[in-house]
Motif scaffolding. Sequence first.
Motif, PDB file in Angstrom:
ATOM      1  N   VAL A 138       0.832  -1.206   0.000  1.00  0.00           N
ATOM      2  CA  VAL A 138       0.000   0.000   0.000  1.00  0.00           C
ATOM      3  C   VAL A 138       0.865   1.254   0.000  1.00  0.00           C
ATOM      4  CG1 VAL A 138      -1.668   1.340   1.331  1.00  0.00           C
ATOM      5  CG2 VAL A 138      -1.968  -1.134   1.104  1.00  0.00           C
ATOM      6  N   GLU A 139       1.870   1.279   0.859  1.00  0.00           N
ATOM      7  CA  GLU A 139       2.726   2.463   0.938  1.00  0.00           C
ATOM      8  C   GLU A 139       3.555   2.651  -0.330  1.00  0.00           C
ATOM      9  OE1 GLU A 139       3.294   2.835   5.782  1.00  0.00           O
ATOM     10  OE2 GLU A 139       4.835   1.804   4.595  1.00  0.00           O
ATOM     11  N   THR A 140       3.948   1.550  -0.966  1.00  0.00           N
ATOM     12  CA  THR A 140       4.670   1.647  -2.234  1.00  0.00           C
ATOM     13  C   THR A 140       3.791   2.294  -3.297  1.00  0.00           C
ATOM     14  OG1 THR A 140       6.050  -0.282  -1.725  1.00  0.00           O
ATOM     15  CG2 THR A 140       5.827   0.319  -4.045  1.00  0.00           C
ATOM     16  N   TYR A 296      -2.540   4.318   2.962  1.00  0.00           N
ATOM     17  CA  TYR A 296      -2.382   5.032   1.696  1.00  0.00           C
ATOM     18  C   TYR A 296      -2.524   6.546   1.911  1.00  0.00           C
ATOM     19  CZ  TYR A 296      -3.356   6.657  -3.054  1.00  0.00           C
ATOM     20  OH  TYR A 296      -3.322   7.342  -4.244  1.00  0.00           O
ATOM     21  N   GLU A 297      -3.544   6.947   2.640  1.00  0.00           N
ATOM     22  CA  GLU A 297      -3.793   8.366   2.892  1.00  0.00           C
ATOM     23  C   GLU A 297      -2.602   9.019   3.590  1.00  0.00           C
ATOM     24  OE1 GLU A 297      -8.680   8.417   3.398  1.00  0.00           O
ATOM     25  OE2 GLU A 297      -7.383   8.088   5.136  1.00  0.00           O
ATOM     26  N   ALA A 298      -1.947   8.285   4.482  1.00  0.00           N
ATOM     27  CA  ALA A 298      -0.817   8.837   5.221  1.00  0.00           C
ATOM     28  C   ALA A 298       0.351   9.170   4.301  1.00  0.00           C
ATOM     29  CB  ALA A 298      -0.365   7.862   6.300  1.00  0.00           C
ATOM     30  N   VAL A 299       0.490   8.435   3.187  1.00  0.00           N
ATOM     31  CA  VAL A 299       1.587   8.685   2.254  1.00  0.00           C
ATOM     32  C   VAL A 299       1.241   9.804   1.274  1.00  0.00           C
ATOM     33  CG1 VAL A 299       3.050   7.682   0.446  1.00  0.00           C
ATOM     34  CG2 VAL A 299       2.409   6.301   2.431  1.00  0.00           C
ATOM     35  N   VAL A 304      -9.420   9.948   1.097  1.00  0.00           N
ATOM     36  CA  VAL A 304     -10.211   9.165   0.161  1.00  0.00           C
ATOM     37  C   VAL A 304     -11.658   9.153   0.638  1.00  0.00           C
ATOM     38  CG1 VAL A 304     -10.559   6.920  -0.913  1.00  0.00           C
ATOM     39  CG2 VAL A 304      -8.229   7.703  -0.419  1.00  0.00           C
ATOM     40  N   LEU A 305     -12.546   9.815  -0.093  1.00  0.00           N
ATOM     41  CA  LEU A 305     -13.953   9.852   0.288  1.00  0.00           C
ATOM     42  C   LEU A 305     -14.606   8.490   0.092  1.00  0.00           C
ATOM     43  CD1 LEU A 305     -15.103  13.247  -1.282  1.00  0.00           C
ATOM     44  CD2 LEU A 305     -14.373  12.801   1.071  1.00  0.00           C
ATOM     45  N   GLU A 306     -15.460   8.095   1.020  1.00  0.00           N
ATOM     46  CA  GLU A 306     -16.122   6.800   0.928  1.00  0.00           C
ATOM     47  C   GLU A 306     -16.948   6.694  -0.358  1.00  0.00           C
ATOM     48  OE1 GLU A 306     -19.440   4.042   3.239  1.00  0.00           O
ATOM     49  OE2 GLU A 306     -18.790   5.944   4.115  1.00  0.00           O
TER      50      GLU A 306
END
Length: 374
Positions: A138-140, A296-299, A304-306
């Motif tokens: 995910v972070e990649t 993902y959002e942290a990177v 990301v809206l639902e």
Amino acid sequence: MAGPIRQPINIANLERYIQNNVPEIKTPLDVKQFGYGQSNPTYLLTSTPNGSKYVMRKKPPGTLLSKTAHQVDREYRIIYALEPTNVPVPRALCLCEDDSIVGTAFYIMSFLPGRIYEDPALPGVSAEDRRAMWKSAVETLGKFHSVKPADVGMQGFGRASNFYNRQLKTFATISAAQAKAVDVESGVPVGNVPHYLEMTKFFGQEATQPKDRSTFVHGDYKIDNMVFHPTEPYVIGILDWEMATIGHPLSDVTNLLMPFTTASSPKARSVGRANPAFVAGATPGLPTKDECTAWYEAVVAWKVLETDMTWADAFGIFRGSVIMQGIAARFALRQASSEKAGDYAAQMKPFGEMGWDFIQELMRKMEGGEKARL
């Protein structure tokens, strides 16, 4: 994972080309073909003098169904551009667009010794490593989406807006050609994806589409297109860049997280397109979809809206049905490079039915006012 050559190439020609253009690779070569790779035939090249290994990707033989598919030159360009970044990719060694060498255009990249998992549940690893490997995946992806195309000289790699409508237009051309492909033995055409017209009409409503964003996108980002370190729980390389472009990052996010999405769908389970390992609590160490989204959002540093994720999930299922139609078409023409192409081809119709069922559920939510933007 590499074995007998199923799609022959002129090895002598290849060796001569390498001697003249890629001095790093010492000939003669031992050549095998990988079992994976639904689209572009992929070969393992082993230098007989020193045992060094490399990978060659080429266009398939014969008349191709679409001019927009099998673009190995695009694969080479994006891998080459990403080498100086923190995105893990193989090293691009050469691109040859001369069909006279091995029959079609090809490129060669470094071989990454590591682990490739067909099952995204990552069997055979500890719960701790499973969680770490998914977090790394995910972070990649977040790192990849954070690379600005202009910073690596790739601003012209794709158009910077209106991604989903462009996808629909592309699918219209590709799917029509794929539907007409006739099986060389039975004479039966592949046919349309079930509910194709209804699905394209639904997704063509711009007011319901996710907020427009523009980043690099891989196009088929998922666990089995990554190489993990041989012993440590992190990604050392991303493979299969054929569909890379500039587009909406959610297309990659939803593709990676599709096992979580389908596991929660009764229809997906009924047509055999749900991995039971992804049912909540079934597999120790496996994160939840929400945890992956938070990583993902942290990177990428945006939310990301639902509602956007739900729409993109539905589009991802639709897109998957067109991809399976393509595998079915290549299998019909006997151009499919994967040993499992027949199994995937058989999934086109049930996957299309699943996509339509998923969209109907979204439309019910629209009518009930459950999702304001849907």
